[in-house]
Design a protein around this motif. Sequence first.
Motif, short mmCIF file in Angstrom:
data_model
loop_
_atom_site.label_atom_id
_atom_site.label_comp_id
_atom_site.label_asym_id
_atom_site.label_seq_id
_atom_site.Cartn_x
_atom_site.Cartn_y
_atom_site.Cartn_z
N GLU A 70 9.33 -11.12 6.54
CA GLU A 70 9.71 -10.08 5.59
C GLU A 70 8.67 -9.94 4.48
O GLU A 70 8.32 -8.83 4.07
CB GLU A 70 11.08 -10.38 4.99
N LEU A 71 8.17 -11.08 3.98
CA LEU A 71 7.18 -11.05 2.90
C LEU A 71 5.89 -10.40 3.38
O LEU A 71 5.29 -9.58 2.67
CB LEU A 71 6.91 -12.47 2.40
N GLU A 72 5.45 -10.76 4.59
CA GLU A 72 4.23 -10.17 5.14
C GLU A 72 4.40 -8.66 5.38
O GLU A 72 3.49 -7.87 5.10
CB GLU A 72 3.86 -10.87 6.45
N LEU A 73 5.58 -8.28 5.86
CA LEU A 73 5.83 -6.86 6.08
C LEU A 73 5.87 -6.10 4.76
O LEU A 73 5.36 -4.98 4.67
CB LEU A 73 7.16 -6.68 6.84
N ALA A 74 6.48 -6.69 3.75
CA ALA A 74 6.55 -6.04 2.45
C ALA A 74 5.15 -5.79 1.89
O ALA A 74 4.86 -4.71 1.35
CB ALA A 74 7.37 -6.89 1.48
N LYS A 75 4.27 -6.78 2.02
CA LYS A 75 2.89 -6.61 1.54
C LYS A 75 2.16 -5.55 2.35
O LYS A 75 1.45 -4.70 1.79
CB LYS A 75 2.15 -7.94 1.62
N GLU A 76 2.32 -5.57 3.66
CA GLU A 76 1.62 -4.61 4.53
C GLU A 76 2.10 -3.18 4.28
O GLU A 76 1.30 -2.24 4.28
CB GLU A 76 1.83 -4.98 6.00
N LEU A 77 3.40 -3.02 4.05
CA LEU A 77 3.96 -1.68 3.89
C LEU A 77 3.96 -1.21 2.44
O LEU A 77 4.24 -0.04 2.17
CB LEU A 77 5.39 -1.66 4.44
N GLY A 78 3.70 -2.15 1.51
CA GLY A 78 3.66 -1.78 0.10
C GLY A 78 5.01 -1.47 -0.49
O GLY A 78 5.15 -0.59 -1.35
N VAL A 79 6.05 -2.21 -0.03
CA VAL A 79 7.41 -2.00 -0.52
C VAL A 79 8.03 -3.36 -0.84
O VAL A 79 7.44 -4.41 -0.58
CB VAL A 79 8.28 -1.25 0.51
#
Length: 240
Positions: free
Chosen positions: A32-41
């Motif tokens: 989730e943390l990696e996805l949040a950084k990648e998606l900017g949310v």
Amino acid sequence: MSSSGSRTSDVRERLADIWRAAADRSLPLPTELELAKELGVSRSVVREALVDLEAQGLVARRAHQGTFPNVAALSVPFRIDQSYELTSRLEAVGFDVEVHVVAADWSTLSPQEAADLNVAAGSSCFRVLKRWLGNGRPLITAEDVVPARRREIDFDPDYSVFDTVQRLRGEWVEWESATLAPVLPDEQARQLLDASGRQPLLAITIVGVSLHGDRLYRAQEIHTTHGVRYGMVRRALPRE
């Protein structure tokens, strides 16, 4: 659409691409943390989107293990267990799509249509008949009926059935139920789908329902059985 709604839609589309890439490689999705950084949310936005993917049967989330893609879902390009907009769904599976509005006008409900919509036979309705071509070949017809009082409507050929319902009934479609059956083409289907009288077709009858239980529309889709693979994605029985 609001800017927040547009951003949420963008996040879901980008996350769907990430899911597809992970499924192609049979690997877990990023955290989730990696996805949040990648998606900017924020992580909460990512978590909400993952909950939606899980509800669609596309991922399984396991505490302390990760989020795993359902690789089998890649083999089901046209899901009959989901609500979809036909044009975008056909485009998503690789078709160059044309949509023709064959007819759009006020009419009355047949006994079967009225029974499905829980109103009196002969009630007034707005009826729209469309045809979809994929790569120049007829694929689908859909006849939508929305029970409503007759009045002027500035109908746009680009309207979806949800748009028509909103303009005529002022309500949102919350749920849809669908039934499937093989059918032999009638005269209309033979003409619009270039089908022979012995060629079986797939009929999907959909009823849209409001939050308070009002039946807002009925759609009768007739699908040819060439060019599109239909199927479902569902969770297996829960572990004991």
